[in-house]
Scaffold this motif. Structure first.
Motif, mmCIF file in Angstrom:
data_model
loop_
_atom_site.group_PDB
_atom_site.id
_atom_site.type_symbol
_atom_site.label_atom_id
_atom_site.label_comp_id
_atom_site.label_asym_id
_atom_site.label_seq_id
_atom_site.Cartn_x
_atom_site.Cartn_y
_atom_site.Cartn_z
ATOM 1 N N ARG A 184 -2.155 70.080 14.158
ATOM 2 C CA ARG A 184 -2.467 71.227 15.025
ATOM 3 C C ARG A 184 -2.966 70.767 16.389
ATOM 4 O O ARG A 184 -2.738 71.423 17.390
ATOM 5 C CB ARG A 184 -3.519 72.117 14.358
ATOM 6 N N ARG A 185 -3.656 69.653 16.448
ATOM 7 C CA ARG A 185 -4.204 69.131 17.703
ATOM 8 C C ARG A 185 -3.151 68.349 18.487
ATOM 9 O O ARG A 185 -3.176 68.310 19.697
ATOM 10 C CB ARG A 185 -5.409 68.238 17.393
ATOM 11 N N PHE A 186 -2.207 67.717 17.779
ATOM 12 C CA PHE A 186 -1.185 66.883 18.409
ATOM 13 C C PHE A 186 0.219 67.314 17.974
ATOM 14 O O PHE A 186 0.974 66.516 17.409
ATOM 15 C CB PHE A 186 -1.423 65.410 18.061
ATOM 16 N N PRO A 187 0.607 68.552 18.233
ATOM 17 C CA PRO A 187 1.914 69.027 17.765
ATOM 18 C C PRO A 187 3.096 68.315 18.418
ATOM 19 O O PRO A 187 4.121 68.087 17.761
ATOM 20 C CB PRO A 187 1.906 70.512 18.115
ATOM 21 N N TYR A 188 2.983 67.943 19.682
ATOM 22 C CA TYR A 188 4.088 67.246 20.343
ATOM 23 C C TYR A 188 4.285 65.851 19.757
ATOM 24 O O TYR A 188 5.406 65.388 19.602
ATOM 25 C CB TYR A 188 3.852 67.161 21.864
ATOM 26 N N THR A 189 3.194 65.185 19.400
ATOM 27 C CA THR A 189 3.286 63.856 18.800
ATOM 28 C C THR A 189 4.028 63.922 17.474
ATOM 29 O O THR A 189 4.983 63.170 17.247
ATOM 30 C CB THR A 189 1.877 63.270 18.573
ATOM 31 N N PHE A 190 3.614 64.825 16.607
ATOM 32 C CA PHE A 190 4.234 64.910 15.289
ATOM 33 C C PHE A 190 5.672 65.416 15.374
ATOM 34 O O PHE A 190 6.525 64.993 14.599
ATOM 35 C CB PHE A 190 3.383 65.766 14.349
ATOM 36 N N ALA A 191 5.951 66.289 16.327
ATOM 37 C CA ALA A 191 7.328 66.767 16.495
ATOM 38 C C ALA A 191 8.227 65.629 16.966
ATOM 39 O O ALA A 191 9.365 65.495 16.497
ATOM 40 C CB ALA A 191 7.371 67.917 17.497
ATOM 41 N N ALA A 192 7.740 64.809 17.881
ATOM 42 C CA ALA A 192 8.544 63.687 18.383
ATOM 43 C C ALA A 192 8.797 62.657 17.286
ATOM 44 O O ALA A 192 9.906 62.145 17.145
ATOM 45 C CB ALA A 192 7.854 63.037 19.579
ATOM 46 N N ILE A 193 7.784 62.365 16.489
ATOM 47 C CA ILE A 193 7.940 61.380 15.418
ATOM 48 C C ILE A 193 8.896 61.901 14.348
ATOM 49 O O ILE A 193 9.716 61.149 13.814
ATOM 50 C CB ILE A 193 6.565 61.005 14.819
ATOM 51 N N ALA A 194 8.819 63.182 14.038
ATOM 52 C CA ALA A 194 9.673 63.769 12.997
ATOM 53 C C ALA A 194 11.104 64.006 13.460
ATOM 54 O O ALA A 194 12.014 64.083 12.644
ATOM 55 C CB ALA A 194 9.076 65.091 12.525
ATOM 56 N N SER A 195 11.320 64.083 14.754
ATOM 57 C CA SER A 195 12.645 64.391 15.285
ATOM 58 C C SER A 195 13.590 63.196 15.178
ATOM 59 O O SER A 195 13.211 62.066 15.494
ATOM 60 C CB SER A 195 12.526 64.791 16.756
ATOM 61 N N PRO A 196 14.843 63.434 14.784
ATOM 62 C CA PRO A 196 15.813 62.332 14.745
ATOM 63 C C PRO A 196 16.072 61.741 16.138
ATOM 64 O O PRO A 196 16.375 60.565 16.257
ATOM 65 C CB PRO A 196 17.089 62.978 14.205
ATOM 66 N N GLU A 197 15.946 62.557 17.170
ATOM 67 C CA GLU A 197 16.143 62.066 18.542
ATOM 68 C C GLU A 197 14.905 61.364 19.087
ATOM 69 O O GLU A 197 14.954 60.770 20.157
ATOM 70 C CB GLU A 197 16.498 63.217 19.502
#
Length: 134
Positions: free
Chosen positions: A59-72
């Protein structure tokens, strides 16, 4: 109902509606090229201690976790909006990078932040690219 009470309640409802609208408007503002938080597997420099990603809140770092989880290896697009107005009302990749610099200075270099999650160290950077999704 007395006129003064009615006027007060109408005014209160107008203020509440304006505050709700102000909260919704920034997400609709989009101008310029988008910014992304990118995460690429990398070895950190010798003088850098990566952040333990398992202690971070999604919740505090949504962009970080989205980037790590993204295939791109990149988060969803973030647009600054006209005149920088949006930044005061929304969470941005810049906020996350600032939080890393403040809370984990040993994991930050002038160009990137290093986060270790599930035995992989990621180099996080904010990049600006032409919007290919339009």
């Amino acid at each position: 109902m007395r006129p003064i009470t009615r006027n007060f309640l109408v005014g209160l409802l107008v203020v509440a509606a304006l505050l709700l609208a102000l909260g919704a408007v920034p997400s609709l503002l989009a101008s310029g090229d988008p910014y992304y938080l990118t995460a690429t597997p990398a070895d950190p420099p010798a003088d850098v201690t990566p952040v333990n990603g398992s202690t971070l809140s999604e919740r505090r770092f949504p962009y970080t976790f989205a980037a790590i989880a993204s295939p791109e290896g990149r988060s969803a697009a973030y647009y600054r909006g006209p005149l920088g107005l949006k930044g005061a009302f929304t969470h941005a990749p810049f906020d996350e990078m600032g939080a890393y610099a403040e809370q984990y200075p040993e994991a930050v270099t002038p160009t990137a932040t290093y986060v270790r999650l599930e035995n992989t160290t990621y180099r996080l950077t904010v990049t600006q690219a032409a919007d290919s999704e339009s």
